[in-house]
Scaffold this motif. Structure first.
Motif, PDB file in Angstrom:
ATOM      1  N   GLU A 296       0.831  -1.206   0.000  1.00 20.97           N
ATOM      2  CA  GLU A 296       0.000   0.000   0.000  1.00 20.97           C
ATOM      3  C   GLU A 296       0.866   1.256   0.000  1.00 20.97           C
ATOM      4  O   GLU A 296       0.593   2.217  -0.723  1.00 20.97           O
ATOM      5  CB  GLU A 296      -0.924  -0.026   1.225  1.00 20.97           C
TER       6      GLU A 296
ATOM      7  N   THR B 123      -8.595   0.441  -4.089  1.00 22.87           N
ATOM      8  CA  THR B 123      -8.929   1.113  -2.830  1.00 22.87           C
ATOM      9  C   THR B 123      -8.400   2.542  -2.811  1.00 22.87           C
ATOM     10  O   THR B 123      -9.041   3.447  -2.275  1.00 22.87           O
ATOM     11  CB  THR B 123      -8.336   0.323  -1.640  1.00 22.87           C
TER      12      THR B 123
ATOM     13  N   TYR C  82      -1.249   9.029   7.038  1.00 18.79           N
ATOM     14  CA  TYR C  82      -0.285   9.666   7.931  1.00 18.79           C
ATOM     15  C   TYR C  82       0.838   8.672   8.246  1.00 18.79           C
ATOM     16  O   TYR C  82       1.986   8.900   7.915  1.00 18.79           O
ATOM     17  CB  TYR C  82      -1.016  10.092   9.208  1.00 18.79           C
TER      18      TYR C  82
ATOM     19  N   GLU D 247      -4.737   6.589  13.501  1.00 17.13           N
ATOM     20  CA  GLU D 247      -5.226   6.798  12.141  1.00 17.13           C
ATOM     21  C   GLU D 247      -6.392   5.857  11.832  1.00 17.13           C
ATOM     22  O   GLU D 247      -7.400   6.265  11.241  1.00 17.13           O
ATOM     23  CB  GLU D 247      -4.077   6.576  11.146  1.00 17.13           C
TER      24      GLU D 247
ATOM     25  N   ILE E  51      -3.444  14.022  11.990  1.00 17.25           N
ATOM     26  CA  ILE E  51      -3.965  12.846  11.287  1.00 17.25           C
ATOM     27  C   ILE E  51      -5.333  13.159  10.695  1.00 17.25           C
ATOM     28  O   ILE E  51      -5.623  12.840   9.540  1.00 17.25           O
ATOM     29  CB  ILE E  51      -4.037  11.635  12.245  1.00 17.25           C
TER      30      ILE E  51
ATOM     31  N   ASP F 200      -6.492  16.042   9.851  1.00 18.19           N
ATOM     32  CA  ASP F 200      -6.300  16.939   8.704  1.00 18.19           C
ATOM     33  C   ASP F 200      -5.855  16.142   7.478  1.00 18.19           C
ATOM     34  O   ASP F 200      -6.326  16.368   6.361  1.00 18.19           O
ATOM     35  CB  ASP F 200      -5.251  18.012   9.036  1.00 18.19           C
ATOM     36  N   THR F 201      -4.937  15.218   7.693  1.00 17.71           N
ATOM     37  CA  THR F 201      -4.449  14.382   6.588  1.00 17.71           C
ATOM     38  C   THR F 201      -5.588  13.606   5.944  1.00 17.71           C
ATOM     39  O   THR F 201      -5.608  13.402   4.731  1.00 17.71           O
ATOM     40  CB  THR F 201      -3.378  13.400   7.115  1.00 17.71           C
ATOM     41  N   LEU F 202      -6.527  13.175   6.764  1.00 17.31           N
ATOM     42  CA  LEU F 202      -7.644  12.381   6.248  1.00 17.31           C
ATOM     43  C   LEU F 202      -8.766  13.261   5.700  1.00 17.31           C
ATOM     44  O   LEU F 202      -9.795  12.753   5.256  1.00 17.31           O
ATOM     45  CB  LEU F 202      -8.185  11.456   7.349  1.00 17.31           C
ATOM     46  N   GLY F 203      -8.584  14.566   5.746  1.00 21.15           N
ATOM     47  CA  GLY F 203      -9.584  15.457   5.161  1.00 21.15           C
ATOM     48  C   GLY F 203     -10.805  15.676   6.038  1.00 21.15           C
ATOM     49  O   GLY F 203     -11.881  16.010   5.539  1.00 21.15           O
TER      50      GLY F 203
ATOM     51  N   ARG G 179     -16.697   3.323   1.522  1.00 22.05           N
ATOM     52  CA  ARG G 179     -15.329   2.838   1.402  1.00 22.05           C
ATOM     53  C   ARG G 179     -14.437   3.639   2.338  1.00 22.05           C
ATOM     54  O   ARG G 179     -14.781   4.750   2.742  1.00 22.05           O
ATOM     55  CB  ARG G 179     -14.816   2.966  -0.035  1.00 22.05           C
ATOM     56  N   VAL G 180     -13.309   3.078   2.678  1.00 19.45           N
ATOM     57  CA  VAL G 180     -12.300   3.848   3.400  1.00 19.45           C
ATOM     58  C   VAL G 180     -11.064   3.883   2.516  1.00 19.45           C
ATOM     59  O   VAL G 180     -10.793   2.934   1.774  1.00 19.45           O
ATOM     60  CB  VAL G 180     -11.972   3.255   4.789  1.00 19.45           C
ATOM     61  N   PRO G 181     -10.313   4.977   2.583  1.00 21.32           N
ATOM     62  CA  PRO G 181      -9.197   5.157   1.644  1.00 21.32           C
ATOM     63  C   PRO G 181      -7.926   4.447   2.096  1.00 21.32           C
ATOM     64  O   PRO G 181      -6.835   4.969   1.957  1.00 21.32           O
ATOM     65  CB  PRO G 181      -9.011   6.676   1.632  1.00 21.32           C
ATOM     66  N   SER G 182      -8.061   3.269   2.668  1.00 22.37           N
ATOM     67  CA  SER G 182      -6.894   2.492   3.076  1.00 22.37           C
ATOM     68  C   SER G 182      -7.251   1.019   2.995  1.00 22.37           C
ATOM     69  O   SER G 182      -8.415   0.635   3.167  1.00 22.37           O
ATOM     70  CB  SER G 182      -6.475   2.855   4.503  1.00 22.37           C
ATOM     71  N   TYR G 183      -6.262   0.210   2.753  1.00 24.47           N
ATOM     72  CA  TYR G 183      -6.471  -1.236   2.631  1.00 24.47           C
ATOM     73  C   TYR G 183      -6.032  -1.916   3.929  1.00 24.47           C
ATOM     74  O   TYR G 183      -6.828  -2.522   4.627  1.00 24.47           O
ATOM     75  CB  TYR G 183      -5.659  -1.739   1.435  1.00 24.47           C
ATOM     76  N   TYR G 184      -4.751  -1.733   4.269  1.00 21.66           N
ATOM     77  CA  TYR G 184      -4.218  -2.350   5.488  1.00 21.66           C
ATOM     78  C   TYR G 184      -4.922  -1.803   6.724  1.00 21.66           C
ATOM     79  O   TYR G 184      -5.127  -2.513   7.702  1.00 21.66           O
ATOM     80  CB  TYR G 184      -2.715  -2.071   5.578  1.00 21.66           C
TER      81      TYR G 184
ATOM     82  N   ARG H  75     -11.664  -5.276   6.761  1.00 19.77           N
ATOM     83  CA  ARG H  75     -10.918  -6.378   6.132  1.00 19.77           C
ATOM     84  C   ARG H  75     -10.323  -7.310   7.175  1.00 19.77           C
ATOM     85  O   ARG H  75     -10.123  -8.492   6.927  1.00 19.77           O
ATOM     86  CB  ARG H  75      -9.806  -5.821   5.238  1.00 19.77           C
TER      87      ARG H  75
ATOM     88  N   PHE I 162      -5.641 -12.698   6.437  1.00 17.75           N
ATOM     89  CA  PHE I 162      -5.793 -11.480   5.641  1.00 17.75           C
ATOM     90  C   PHE I 162      -4.390 -10.984   5.301  1.00 17.75           C
ATOM     91  O   PHE I 162      -3.941 -11.100   4.174  1.00 17.75           O
ATOM     92  CB  PHE I 162      -6.634 -10.421   6.363  1.00 17.75           C
ATOM     93  N   ALA I 163      -3.680 -10.442   6.275  1.00 20.66           N
ATOM     94  CA  ALA I 163      -2.253 -10.170   6.108  1.00 20.66           C
ATOM     95  C   ALA I 163      -1.570 -10.850   7.289  1.00 20.66           C
ATOM     96  O   ALA I 163      -2.176 -11.019   8.347  1.00 20.66           O
ATOM     97  CB  ALA I 163      -1.979  -8.666   6.099  1.00 20.66           C
TER      98      ALA I 163
END
Lengths: 399, 399
Positions: A82, A113, A236, B82, B110, B112-115, B232-237, B242, B254-255
């Motif tokens: 990712e 994603t 982040y 996060e 964090i 702010d980074t995620l909007g 949706r969320v803008p992250s996979y891990y 998941r 999963f991982a």
């Protein structure tokens, strides 16, 4: 003899009752586990900083990336995948994903994603993406990046990384070349600068021989520039620009590093250079050959096409008439842990890892156990003889 | 006596040459390091699955979250922060961040980074956000969520979590209550259901007594529902949906989980219940009191206001005339590692962690060393006497 005997014998001791021969996690050598269990150091302690600095440096050396930025964070290979995408590509950027199995498919899921525009070039199951396939795919459209899975852990296939990178470089020199090395790095050659690779990502629990828990990236200059060209990334913890000061000088703080695992990583990388990377790669080739020759005697056939077999694991069709679940259970009860297929291949193939710091002894243990489990009283030792002969041809002795 | 002597004596041995008294990482008890160094298990091995299941279960018990989802992934507390935001809030959602130091500020970065749209309610340095402050802030606007830092590691302050949660519940019952427990969970009480907390996040290397490398979240039903409401969320891990199947039944993939750290976590959580959470919290209170009374004799004054001091660490102004850098170096050379202030407080305060599995002996070691370092030949033992007396009042004996 390829592979120092101390490496193998200490691993032998390390695995205790069962030998973990799945394609990751792998058996962890005792000296690495000892490093892991050292009293926890502060993240600013000079001793820890020295370990971290040394591990970062060795990681670069391993893949010959002179001007690359090494990034080591707590996480897994999936997080590293990712991070590779999110730090180099703006939303909606077109990327081409070369896939030959579950982990190429995972790269596509991650790209989706993150809102990237994904095309794919796909090998048939058991095959690897070829230069010719890639060439055709690259004629369709311009891409910001191409992702390659060096070894796909689901099918046991390995691409010709140098050739594929060459095709990309020739056809779309602007495209970033991003390599998933999760089941390869540390077990097979990867030369960033010589092969024009922009990024290699890895996990700790495969050919590096560590327990799981670290995401590793080696980021070449063009991939670093791609990150700097992004106004922002939507993460982040995963933003390597935030980690950069630490990776350039570990005597600082961003988020607390996984100190014990980093100390263990420094040890694991030291072992790679004590053995010598070339000797290590040859050992992996030799182990693969010994295992496959032995198990072929028992009716196991490679799922991966011969020319695409990875040296780090073997994905083998079960012999006809064998109950897969029963075989895995019997092997487990005899002290050998191997894995079933994943995804569509569950019940069709078994997956046997042979990477990191194991050697001939472990290979022969697997073959011997399989022979006894499948043959019962009728086992005549032919599999063991074949495996031994193959190992001797390669120069990998038993002890 | 609070705190079993075996806990302390094994830690004593574990720390080797130096005693790590920074506010994380903390000294790791020998039995936890032994668990960490066990031969690596496969992530589907029944032994590993049992450890993982047990750790997940104990984590819920620790915070009394009957219907919560525990999430354990390789990472750090920052990743957990996060994940808390990205799984519960759509982009542009308004959230209120209560901050009393660097880690509340980090939550805002964090967000702010995620909007997200962030407002903040801020305590003065050394104070904690009060119910009254929060009440005023909540009158301005409706929020999807409020984040609280239970203990801020930069100032040593602790909020009255129960009271703040009560204010939020009374004024904006729809708002999610998200708690950063990084320097608190396992060292001070946190009761999810009774206090209406929707999510607690933590790292492994603080009051839980493990090495760093794990991000932990306990996700209550309303926070789980918030994730499901997101397209949706803008992250996979970082997407806990998941991970959910694994956290509900760890016999899956999963991982790859950080297997060795998870086995160690199971041990660390077992130690918490062997001691008893209430006894453990009391031990933390007692250690804090002993340390502060001892160091007060040497001129150290609490930076945190008395009523807001956290039991897990002490942030103390250096005595006047003391060269901070010299003191830290002298302590280090005498075998005691403590930390300088961070951010604006560098050079102004020192930060001393006293959490996890340490006890009176370690507290007295710090006081004794500080007394010798600062007093030289003129040290008269008054700091040690004061610390001992304070510890005896609390019932925490020396051995």
């Amino acid at each position: 003899m390829i592979g120092r005997s101390i490496t193998m014998s200490e691993t032998q001791e390390a695995v205790g009752e069962r030998l973990l021969m799945i394609p990751g996690p792998v058996p962890v050598a005792e000296s690495i586990r000892e490093a892991l269990a050292q009293p926890t150091l502060g993240h600013r302690d000079p001793q820890f900083v020295a370990h971290f600095r040394s591990a970062l440096h060795k990681l670069l050396r391993l893949v010959d990336g002179a001007d690359a930025l090494p990034v080591i964070v707590a996480g897994s290979g999936t997080l590293a995948m990712e991070m590779a995408l999110l730090n180099t590509l703006p939303a909606q950027a077109p990327i081409l994903i070369a896939t030959q199995g579950v982990f190429g498919d995972r790269m596509r899921q991650i790209a989706d994603t993150l809102g990237l525009e994904t095309d794919e070039v796909r090998a048939e199951m058991g095959q690897a993406v070829t230069p010719e396939q890639l060439q055709v795919a690259l004629q369709q459209r311009r891409y910001n990046a191409v992702t390659l899975t060096h070894v796909d852990t689901s099918t046991g296939t390995m691409v010709d990384l140098r050739a594929l990178a060459g095709v990309i470089k020739a056809q779309q020199p602007e495209a970033l070349i991003l390599v998933d090395g999760v089941c390869a790095t540390g077990g097979v050659p990867e030369y960033m600068d010589a092969w024009d690779i922009d990024l290699i990502l890895a996990g700790s629990q495969k050919a590096l021989g560590l327990p799981p828990g670290l995401a590793l990236l080696i980021v070449g200059p063009r991939a670093q520039a791609a990150r700097r060209a992004l106004a922002r990334v939507p993460s982040y913890y995963g933003d390597w620009e935030r980690w950069r000061p630490i990776m350039e000088n570990p005597d600082g703080y961003f988020a607390t590093p996984a100190t014990n695992l980093v100390v263990a990583l420094d040890r694991a990388l030291a072992m790679i250079f004590e053995e010598g990377p070339e000797a290590r790669f040859a050992r992996h080739e030799a182990m693969a050959r010994g295992l496959r020759r032995g198990l072929a005697e028992l009716g196991f056939e490679s799922f991966a096409a011969t020319e695409h077999q990875a040296p780090t694991l073997s994905v083998l069709r079960y012999p006809s008439g064998v109950d897969a679940g029963q075989l895995l259970r019997d092997m487990y009860n005899q002290g050998i842990v191997i894995a079933d297929g994943i995804g569509k291949l569950a019940g069709q193939v078994c997956r046997i890892g042979h990477m990191g710091n194991i050697g001939a002894r472990e290979i022969l243990q697997v073959v011997d156990t399989a022979e006894r489990v499948l043959g019962g009283g009728r086992a005549n030792g032919s599999a063991m003889r074949a495996a031994r002969a193959a190992l001797q041809e390669t120069g990998l002795s038993e002890t």
